[in-house]
Design a protein around this motif. Sequence first.
Motif, short mmCIF file in Angstrom:
data_model
loop_
_atom_site.label_atom_id
_atom_site.label_comp_id
_atom_site.label_asym_id
_atom_site.label_seq_id
_atom_site.Cartn_x
_atom_site.Cartn_y
_atom_site.Cartn_z
N LEU A 79 55.85 57.93 39.62
CA LEU A 79 54.97 56.78 39.77
C LEU A 79 53.51 57.12 39.50
N VAL A 80 53.16 58.39 39.58
CA VAL A 80 51.77 58.81 39.49
C VAL A 80 51.32 58.86 38.04
N PRO A 81 50.21 58.20 37.69
CA PRO A 81 49.72 58.25 36.31
C PRO A 81 49.43 59.68 35.86
N SER A 82 49.50 59.89 34.56
CA SER A 82 49.40 61.25 34.01
C SER A 82 48.04 61.90 34.25
N HIS A 83 46.98 61.10 34.44
CA HIS A 83 45.66 61.69 34.62
C HIS A 83 45.43 62.22 36.04
N ILE A 84 46.37 61.96 36.95
CA ILE A 84 46.25 62.41 38.35
C ILE A 84 47.19 63.59 38.58
N ALA A 85 46.66 64.66 39.15
CA ALA A 85 47.49 65.82 39.48
C ALA A 85 48.43 65.47 40.63
N VAL A 86 49.60 66.08 40.62
CA VAL A 86 50.61 65.82 41.64
C VAL A 86 50.92 67.09 42.41
N LEU A 87 50.81 66.99 43.73
CA LEU A 87 51.22 68.07 44.63
C LEU A 87 52.53 67.63 45.28
N LEU A 88 53.60 68.36 45.01
CA LEU A 88 54.92 68.01 45.50
C LEU A 88 55.16 68.65 46.87
N SER A 89 55.59 67.82 47.82
CA SER A 89 55.89 68.31 49.16
C SER A 89 57.07 67.52 49.73
N LYS A 90 57.94 68.20 50.45
CA LYS A 90 59.04 67.52 51.11
C LYS A 90 58.55 66.73 52.32
N ARG A 91 57.37 67.08 52.82
CA ARG A 91 56.79 66.37 53.97
C ARG A 91 55.33 66.02 53.63
N PRO A 92 55.13 65.06 52.74
CA PRO A 92 53.77 64.77 52.26
C PRO A 92 52.83 64.28 53.35
N HIS A 93 53.35 63.55 54.34
CA HIS A 93 52.47 63.07 55.41
C HIS A 93 51.91 64.24 56.21
N THR A 94 52.79 65.19 56.54
CA THR A 94 52.35 66.38 57.27
C THR A 94 51.39 67.21 56.43
N ALA A 95 51.72 67.38 55.15
CA ALA A 95 50.85 68.15 54.27
C ALA A 95 49.47 67.52 54.14
#
Length: 355
Positions: A79-95
């Motif tokens: 869903l994230v546009p290509s110009h935005i970096a993505v940090l993948l986490s199994k617990r994004p709220h905690t991260a």
Amino acid sequence: MEHNWFFPPHEGIRLGDLAVALGAELADAAHADRVVRNVSPVSRAKEGDLCYILSRKMRAELETSEATAILCDAALASLVPSHIAVLLSKRPHTAFAIAGAMLHPAAMRPGVTTSDSTGISPAAFVDPAARLEAGVVVEPMAVIGKGAEIGEGTRIGPGVIIGADVRIGRNCTIAAGATLQCALVGNEVIIHPGARIGQDGFGYAPGLKPGMIKIVQIGRVIIQDHVEIGSNTTIDRGTMDDTVIGEGTKIDNQVQVGHNVRIGRHCGIVSGVGIAGSTRIGDGVMIGGASGINGHITIGDGVQIAAMSGVVGDIPPGERYGGIPARPMRDFLRDVAEMALRSSARDKKKGSKDD
């Protein structure tokens, strides 16, 4: 939103370094040198901002977002546009919570009020018989009573009153206007403005004539390590036993904890909750806002109580309860559905008569 001078941006953290600190993974290693300085909601994020998403409902806001990076689960990365970096986490709220503390450490505790944030203010009163370790900060108009002991790194805010013989551990923050008496406080505790800790509880016996006779309250309040207590919350001392708040428990604003209550470790208690005296609450219990808890009952480990519930009896461990009176969630939801059906049927009947 205009620039927030209360919590200015961080000098910058590389996404590569942030990923390591969070145990996250950069979807594209080429983004490792990008820098984030601030946290922001997706809808108004700008360059340098870090955001997070938990569901596909954010799709429209992502399309116009100017964020530098988004924290999310791998299932939402597309869903994230290509110009935005993505940090993948199994617990994004905690991260995201951890990242926020890294970027804005000053916002994690009530802030310093005066420009001189070291030592004891000459405008404070510290009894000569009080004992303060090195590195304690006492702000103006605070009062430290006879025999009180305060550990290294603790900050006492303006207008705070620490009663005689109170013990406060290390690296605590007691914010403006709070009062503590008859209390033993552990390490790394945060008490927000206006909290009232250790006053006598509400206890009376029938009088020989009309009226009531006050029952003596000679217990204490014991607050274990890493507890956080919200603004204008009150925690009464015990009658002859102690009122205890367990390690890691977080209590919101305007909560009432009665005398002799024992709350376990790592509980969450939301604003407006009232807990009557001598209640026993287990570990990991979550209580929704504006709920009322009857006295002299036991709530087991891991229980979840919905907001605005009225708990009148014991709840076994691991259960989810809601409603007034509180009952198992499946029963509560069934009752709500039945009432909605009856209401709908009445409206239809009324409408047919009107026709």
